[in-house]
Design a protein around this motif. Sequence first.
Motif, PDB file in Angstrom:
ATOM      1  N   GLY A 168       0.868  -1.068   0.065  1.00 25.30           N
ATOM      2  CA  GLY A 168       0.091  -0.066   0.133  1.00 25.30           C
ATOM      3  C   GLY A 168       0.782   1.357   0.014  1.00 25.30           C
ATOM      4  N   PRO A 169       0.343   2.615   0.360  1.00 27.36           N
ATOM      5  CA  PRO A 169       1.066   3.701   0.296  1.00 27.36           C
ATOM      6  C   PRO A 169       2.074   3.523   1.473  1.00 27.36           C
ATOM      7  CG  PRO A 169      -1.404   4.022   0.618  1.00 27.36           C
ATOM      8  CD  PRO A 169      -1.277   2.472   0.641  1.00 27.36           C
ATOM      9  N   PRO A 170       3.140   4.441   1.391  1.00 26.55           N
ATOM     10  CA  PRO A 170       4.104   4.605   2.305  1.00 26.55           C
ATOM     11  C   PRO A 170       3.587   4.679   3.834  1.00 26.55           C
ATOM     12  CG  PRO A 170       4.451   6.266   0.488  1.00 26.55           C
ATOM     13  CD  PRO A 170       3.306   5.588   0.370  1.00 26.55           C
ATOM     14  N   GLY A 215      -2.918   9.814  -4.346  1.00 28.45           N
ATOM     15  CA  GLY A 215      -2.048  10.744  -3.469  1.00 28.45           C
ATOM     16  C   GLY A 215      -0.642  11.388  -4.267  1.00 28.45           C
ATOM     17  N   GLY A 216      -0.383  10.748  -5.283  1.00 27.73           N
ATOM     18  CA  GLY A 216       1.106  11.170  -5.745  1.00 27.73           C
ATOM     19  C   GLY A 216       1.964  10.546  -5.729  1.00 27.73           C
ATOM     20  N   PRO A 255      11.606  17.667  -5.035  1.00 31.03           N
ATOM     21  CA  PRO A 255       9.860  17.398  -5.002  1.00 31.03           C
ATOM     22  C   PRO A 255       9.338  18.835  -5.343  1.00 31.03           C
ATOM     23  CG  PRO A 255      11.009  18.232  -2.654  1.00 31.03           C
ATOM     24  CD  PRO A 255      12.144  18.168  -3.699  1.00 31.03           C
ATOM     25  N   PRO A 256       8.162  18.620  -5.931  1.00 30.16           N
ATOM     26  CA  PRO A 256       7.415  19.708  -6.258  1.00 30.16           C
ATOM     27  C   PRO A 256       7.455  21.073  -5.615  1.00 30.16           C
ATOM     28  CG  PRO A 256       6.063  17.752  -6.821  1.00 30.16           C
ATOM     29  CD  PRO A 256       7.293  17.378  -5.888  1.00 30.16           C
ATOM     30  N   ALA A 257       7.395  22.315  -6.078  1.00 33.54           N
ATOM     31  CA  ALA A 257       7.348  23.200  -5.003  1.00 33.54           C
ATOM     32  C   ALA A 257       5.925  23.363  -4.431  1.00 33.54           C
ATOM     33  CB  ALA A 257       7.665  24.473  -5.650  1.00 33.54           C
ATOM     34  N   ARG A 258       6.012  23.815  -3.121  1.00 36.14           N
ATOM     35  CA  ARG A 258       4.825  24.170  -2.425  1.00 36.14           C
ATOM     36  C   ARG A 258       4.601  25.634  -2.220  1.00 36.14           C
ATOM     37  NH1 ARG A 258       3.827  19.351   2.141  1.00 36.14           N
ATOM     38  NH2 ARG A 258       3.587  17.439   0.752  1.00 36.14           N
ATOM     39  N   ALA A 259       3.479  26.113  -2.185  1.00 29.10           N
ATOM     40  CA  ALA A 259       3.085  27.350  -1.884  1.00 29.10           C
ATOM     41  C   ALA A 259       3.421  27.665  -0.326  1.00 29.10           C
ATOM     42  CB  ALA A 259       1.896  27.981  -2.497  1.00 29.10           C
ATOM     43  N   GLU A 260       4.032  28.494   0.006  1.00 26.49           N
ATOM     44  CA  GLU A 260       4.427  28.784   1.221  1.00 26.49           C
ATOM     45  C   GLU A 260       3.073  29.742   2.024  1.00 26.49           C
ATOM     46  OE1 GLU A 260       6.540  27.472   3.390  1.00 26.49           O
ATOM     47  OE2 GLU A 260       7.389  26.332   1.804  1.00 26.49           O
ATOM     48  N   PRO A 261       2.725  29.089   3.180  1.00 19.69           N
ATOM     49  CA  PRO A 261       1.457  29.863   3.832  1.00 19.69           C
ATOM     50  C   PRO A 261       2.106  31.173   4.144  1.00 19.69           C
ATOM     51  CG  PRO A 261       2.280  28.268   5.193  1.00 19.69           C
ATOM     52  CD  PRO A 261       2.835  27.745   3.734  1.00 19.69           C
ATOM     53  N   SER A 262       1.110  32.397   4.056  1.00 21.17           N
ATOM     54  CA  SER A 262       1.558  33.639   4.698  1.00 21.17           C
ATOM     55  C   SER A 262       1.515  33.536   6.159  1.00 21.17           C
ATOM     56  CB  SER A 262       0.646  34.617   4.252  1.00 21.17           C
ATOM     57  OG  SER A 262       0.269  34.779   2.733  1.00 21.17           O
ATOM     58  N   PRO A 263       2.649  34.316   6.486  1.00 21.01           N
ATOM     59  CA  PRO A 263       2.950  34.046   8.084  1.00 21.01           C
ATOM     60  C   PRO A 263       1.753  34.785   8.824  1.00 21.01           C
ATOM     61  CG  PRO A 263       4.531  35.703   7.046  1.00 21.01           C
ATOM     62  CD  PRO A 263       3.855  34.871   5.849  1.00 21.01           C
ATOM     63  N   ALA A 264       1.471  34.681   9.813  1.00 23.27           N
ATOM     64  CA  ALA A 264       0.448  35.304  10.636  1.00 23.27           C
ATOM     65  C   ALA A 264       1.019  36.461  11.350  1.00 23.27           C
ATOM     66  CB  ALA A 264      -0.123  34.432  11.664  1.00 23.27           C
ATOM     67  N   PRO A 265       0.440  37.590  11.096  1.00 23.35           N
ATOM     68  CA  PRO A 265       1.036  39.009  11.882  1.00 23.35           C
ATOM     69  C   PRO A 265       1.367  38.721  13.147  1.00 23.35           C
ATOM     70  CG  PRO A 265      -1.479  38.963  11.512  1.00 23.35           C
ATOM     71  CD  PRO A 265      -1.107  37.848  10.955  1.00 23.35           C
ATOM     72  N   ALA A 266       2.371  39.404  13.473  1.00 19.73           N
ATOM     73  CA  ALA A 266       2.915  39.144  14.586  1.00 19.73           C
ATOM     74  C   ALA A 266       2.363  40.080  15.775  1.00 19.73           C
ATOM     75  CB  ALA A 266       4.596  39.621  14.848  1.00 19.73           C
TER      76      ALA A 266
END
Length: 308
Positions: A168-170, A215-216, A255-266
Amino acid sequence: MAENGALATTVADLAVAHAVLADGVVAEPVDDDGAALVIAVSTRSPVPGTRLDAEGRAAVEAVVEQLRALGHTVVRRDPPVPTAAALAVLARWVAGAADDAEHLGADRHALEPRTRTHARLGRLVRRLGLVRPATAAAFRERSTAWFAGSAESADPGVDVLLTPVVTGPPLAARPWHERGWLANVTANARWAPWTSAWNMAGLPALVLPAGRRAGGTPLAVQFVGPRVPRRDYSGSRQSWSAAIPGAGTPPSSTPPARAEPSPAPARQLRLRPRQRPHRQGPLWTGSSSAAPASTTSRTSTWTCPGTR
């Protein structure tokens, strides 16, 4: 149980790698796709209680259909992997860990608990004489006879065996080092049951890509052959490339590039000192991760306004 192998994109590249490993001369494979092979396919797991999942089974069936379309004969036939062979694989697995630990001079008490148990069982297996070359030799002879067939029983034999690789999957990424030996060994054996027997038998095997899961993650199949092939099928490289999805595609280590989530405002917090002469040492209210590293006694403390 460890065998040297090579990662390659094409049959020609693999021929070069094998020539280097054997310290021999590189022989360019000759295209001869007219030679039809008899290929046995088996999806039965050598480990009782484990089964191939739906995506893995679909990948094997897709390869089977392609091989038939290319003119090869595919039959359903399970190879003989007796319980004695399975137990011999386990004995060599634990004994190998004990041998490695001794060779490296590893401190037994510094090993992870699962590894320490693995090596300890290996030393026990060695003392009891359970690593028996005769068992491996008998399994190799039985496997070789299965490939060759028998004129007396009208068994024509097979040229190549096709199997899955994993069930099965990893496995889920989790702190496996914190779990016990039995949990680790069981998970490993149930996930990848189709490869180790052929290492013990000393038969050549090849793992090839066979598409991707939903799942890739990649799918794969395994081809196993006898030590002395009944015919030269190395020239069927065009057949292998056509039958195996993804064969001939250069691997990528990126690996495929992933969009980095925007950091939460400090959150802006102001710290103000407050004198407490009657207390010694730092006192912080709020997040403990913001506490000062130093534990030197001091007569003032810091508090974050609005926290308790």
